[in-house]
Scaffold this active site. Structure first.
Site, PDB file in Angstrom:
ATOM      1  N   ASP A 168       0.763  -1.251   0.000  1.00  0.00           N
ATOM      2  CA  ASP A 168       0.000   0.000   0.000  1.00  0.00           C
ATOM      3  C   ASP A 168       0.797   1.307   0.000  1.00  0.00           C
ATOM      4  O   ASP A 168       0.503   2.212  -0.766  1.00  0.00           O
ATOM      5  CB  ASP A 168      -0.925   0.059   1.231  1.00  0.00           C
ATOM      6  CG  ASP A 168      -1.896  -1.102   1.310  1.00  0.00           C
ATOM      7  OD1 ASP A 168      -1.787  -2.050   0.515  1.00  0.00           O
ATOM      8  OD2 ASP A 168      -2.773  -1.053   2.178  1.00  0.00           O
ATOM      9  N   GLU A 397       1.989  -9.089  11.762  1.00  0.00           N
ATOM     10  CA  GLU A 397       1.679  -8.782  10.360  1.00  0.00           C
ATOM     11  C   GLU A 397       2.988  -8.563   9.579  1.00  0.00           C
ATOM     12  O   GLU A 397       3.155  -9.055   8.480  1.00  0.00           O
ATOM     13  CB  GLU A 397       0.790  -7.530  10.306  1.00  0.00           C
ATOM     14  CG  GLU A 397       0.293  -7.181   8.915  1.00  0.00           C
ATOM     15  CD  GLU A 397      -0.634  -5.967   8.902  1.00  0.00           C
ATOM     16  OE1 GLU A 397      -0.855  -5.357   9.975  1.00  0.00           O
ATOM     17  OE2 GLU A 397      -1.135  -5.634   7.814  1.00  0.00           O
TER      18      GLU A 397
HETATM   19  C1  DGY Z   1      -5.818  -1.733   4.487  1.00  0.00           C
HETATM   20  O1  DGY Z   1      -6.958  -1.451   4.792  1.00  0.00           O
HETATM   21  O2  DGY Z   1      -4.820  -1.288   5.055  1.00  0.00           O
HETATM   22  C2  DGY Z   1      -5.585  -2.701   3.438  1.00  0.00           C
HETATM   23  O3  DGY Z   1      -4.245  -2.924   3.195  1.00  0.00           O
HETATM   24  C3  DGY Z   1      -6.296  -2.358   2.166  1.00  0.00           C
HETATM   25  O4  DGY Z   1      -6.338  -3.540   1.470  1.00  0.00           O
END
Ligand code: DGY
Length: 427
Positions: A168, A397
């Site tokens: 992201d 994570e």
């Molecule tokens: C989040 O909400 O952070 C996710 O990575 C989007 O897929």
């Protein structure tokens, strides 16, 4: 505790985490922060589930594909049950699906995962039956990618939103995101910061652009025949393309095994075309692949892990060897492997999501590619480093590559699934 007992305990904890996050016919990445079904999480998680329950592993992928769009896209999130602890929820996406979904996609690991499940199946008749129900959907998804994310036939697909990449807030997207206008942005409230440390998450400025892109696509009615050209953000990610190429190639193998000749042929052709186009993303200066910003026709000045993921694809041997040497160089500046960005980059941030931290799924994909290309020592180092992170910090994570500190969400499903794979390889 001896090594075998420690591994057994680690394996048992991984199984517990899969159970904890199991919602019956799909799995959530972790409760709270991500309370729905995510696309590439589910496919990679199915590979771990196979160790305990083969039928359940196939179901994980089948549930995802039940929500495939009519145009062939498989969405990045399926909102099976409402949960207002997540933003942006179904009302923001407004895709009009019977069971709400988002309107963008994610890295297409399904072909890769389906072949793994099939080849390793103990119950071969179950595998044949389940794989037969999946392959047409995966083939349609691959077709959708080349039709809608490569409308000008370059051989490479673009992502139109950073969330599609799965990485992201990577440095790779900084320049492209800066160009996304935010003047019409409607007010919103983030929810992720209720569940995770703000210092581990994307910034507010990045979220403004993430949400603006969603609002733009929504205003275009989620019409994929328009979105690519209309998006101010379109970046060709070598990692994303490599995953697609490997999935096309693996789907072709699976289709051969199932006697589906046309699907096999189509996907072999896609993989070959993608592979030859991928070569255009090689950077001699960086000694790895780099992103290409299609909105401005320029390469992106960022040597990230996205340019190492092509180790997963059937790239030429000399390219694999260069990527292996690049990872050796990276390992000199961090304690653990494989950082998502190089520690010497001034934009590196060891705790902030995809701007430095280590992700076990990336380690897994890269190690899988190096196993095929015969770089066994490197595979062993990547796997040992991954298991060391778990031993130090549990099933997080992602991890700080310098201190091994656990970051983001905890009791994380795909981390657990990857641990089961690494332990299997060790055994
Ligand atoms: C989040 O909400 O952070 C996710 O990575 C989007 O897929």
């Amino acid at each position: 505790m001896n090594t075998n007992n420690a591994q057994k305990t680690m394996y048992e904890r991984a199984v517990e985490i899969l159970d904890l996050n199991d919602r019956g016919n799909y799995t959530v990445p972790t409760s709270g922060l991500y309370p729905f079904q995510w696309n590439w999480d589910s496919c990679l998680v199915s590979i771990g589930q196979q160790h305990v329950n083969e039928a359940r592993a196939w179901t994980e992928m089948q549930t995802l594909f039940q929500h495939q769009w009519d145009d062939g896209m498989v969405p990045h999130i399926v909102f099976h049950e409402l949960d207002d602890g997540y933003f942006p929820g179904p009302d923001v996406w407004a895709t009009g699906r019977p069971v709400p979904t988002t309107g963008i996609t994610q890295p297409p690991v399904a072909g890769f995962a389906a072949l793994k499940l099939f080849e390793r199946a103990k119950d071969s008749s179950l595998a044949r039956q389940r794989a037969s129900t999946l392959i047409a959907g995966i083939d349609r998804w691959h077709e959708w990618f080349y039709a809608h994310r490569d409308p000008h036939n370059t051989g490479l697909v673009a992502i139109i939103h950073p969330w599609e990449s799965g990485r992201d807030n990577s440095i790779d997207w900084d320049a492209a995101l800066d160009r996304v206008p935010i003047d019409g942005l409607q007010p919103y409230q983030r929810r992720d910061l209720q569940h995770a440390d703000a210092a581990h998450r994307p910034t507010g400025a990045q979220y403004d652009r993430f949400v603006s892109l969603v609002q733009l696509f929504r205003s275009l009615g989620w019409d994929n025949s328009q979105l690519h050209d209309a998006s101010p953000f379109k970046v060709v990610d070598p990692g994303f393309n490599a995953i697609l190429i490997r999935s096309c190639s693996d789907l072709a193998k699976l289709a051969d095994l199932l006697g589906e000749d046309e699907i096999a042929e189509r996907n072999r052709t896609r993989a070959a075309a993608g592979l030859s186009a991928l070569e255009s993303l090689w950077s001699e200066a960086a000694n790895q692949y780099v992103c290409f910003d299609r909105a401005v026709n320029a390469f992106v000045d960022s040597a990230s892990v996205g340019g190492l993921i092509p180790a997963l694809a059937p790239i030429p041997a000399h390219r694999s060897a260069s990527l292996a040497s690049r990872i050796n160089t990276l390992s000199k500046s961090t304690g653990y492997l494989i950082p998502s960005h190089e520690a010497t980059d001034s934009r590196y941030d060891p705790k902030r999501y995809w701007r430095g931290p280590i992700w076990l799924i990336v380690n897994y994909l890269i190690a899988d590619g190096f196993r095929v290309s015969g770089h066994d020592d490197l595979v062993q180092r990547i796997e040992a480093s991954s298991l060391e992170l778990i031993a130090q910090s549990g099933f997080a994570e992602y991890y700080d590559p310098d201190s091994a500190e656990p970051c983001g969400g905890s009791t994380f499903t795909w981390t657990a699934a990857m641990v089961m794979e690494f332990l299997r390889n060790e055994r």
